[in-house]
Design an enzyme around this catalytic site. Sequence first.
Site, PDB file in Angstrom:
ATOM      1  N   GLU A   1      80.887  37.978  51.350  1.00  0.00           N
ATOM      2  CA  GLU A   1      80.739  39.195  52.133  1.00  0.00           C
ATOM      3  C   GLU A   1      82.147  39.759  52.352  1.00  0.00           C
ATOM      4  O   GLU A   1      83.053  39.023  52.744  1.00  0.00           O
ATOM      5  CB  GLU A   1      80.086  38.868  53.471  1.00  0.00           C
ATOM      6  CG  GLU A   1      79.898  40.050  54.391  1.00  0.00           C
ATOM      7  CD  GLU A   1      79.234  39.646  55.720  1.00  0.00           C
ATOM      8  OE1 GLU A   1      79.051  40.552  56.561  1.00  0.00           O
ATOM      9  OE2 GLU A   1      78.924  38.454  55.918  1.00  0.00           O
ATOM     10  N   ILE A   2      82.329  41.038  52.080  1.00  0.00           N
ATOM     11  CA  ILE A   2      83.603  41.702  52.328  1.00  0.00           C
ATOM     12  C   ILE A   2      83.313  42.812  53.327  1.00  0.00           C
ATOM     13  O   ILE A   2      82.413  43.621  53.114  1.00  0.00           O
ATOM     14  CB  ILE A   2      84.223  42.253  51.041  1.00  0.00           C
ATOM     15  CG1 ILE A   2      84.401  41.112  50.022  1.00  0.00           C
ATOM     16  CG2 ILE A   2      85.562  42.924  51.355  1.00  0.00           C
ATOM     17  CD1 ILE A   2      84.877  41.585  48.663  1.00  0.00           C
TER      18      ILE A   2
END
Length: 131
Positions: free
Chosen positions: A125-126
Amino acid sequence: MISHLDHLVLTTARLDDCLAFYCDGLGMTLEKFIGGTPPVERLALKFGSQKINIHVQGKEFEPKAALPTPGALDLCFIASQPLDTVIARLQEKGLAIIEGPVGRTGATGKIRSVYLRDPDQNLIEISEYLA
């Protein structure tokens, strides 16, 4: 009692693909260092003031997790640039976003995130914090 995370260990079954994903794709820096008992050359992915130490499946360093398994991590990184810039870079590098951008809740507040998978199928997840 705990201040912050210094490093974590990622077990990979695909070392070259793993390094390409995190270094070329996500812009982390490869670091080689000597560590362990007995001292041997190790690999780490550096970003900000943290790092990810790399273990290759079947060649892990001691001590290690009880069940070191590629694809078992679910990691959230906070981007150093606007998320739209990150999305453009991911697309430029041919890295498929599997979800997002979507709103989530991070450790210190609301975040906007995209999700993708690394070569070992870890969920990445960014995110960016929302004002």
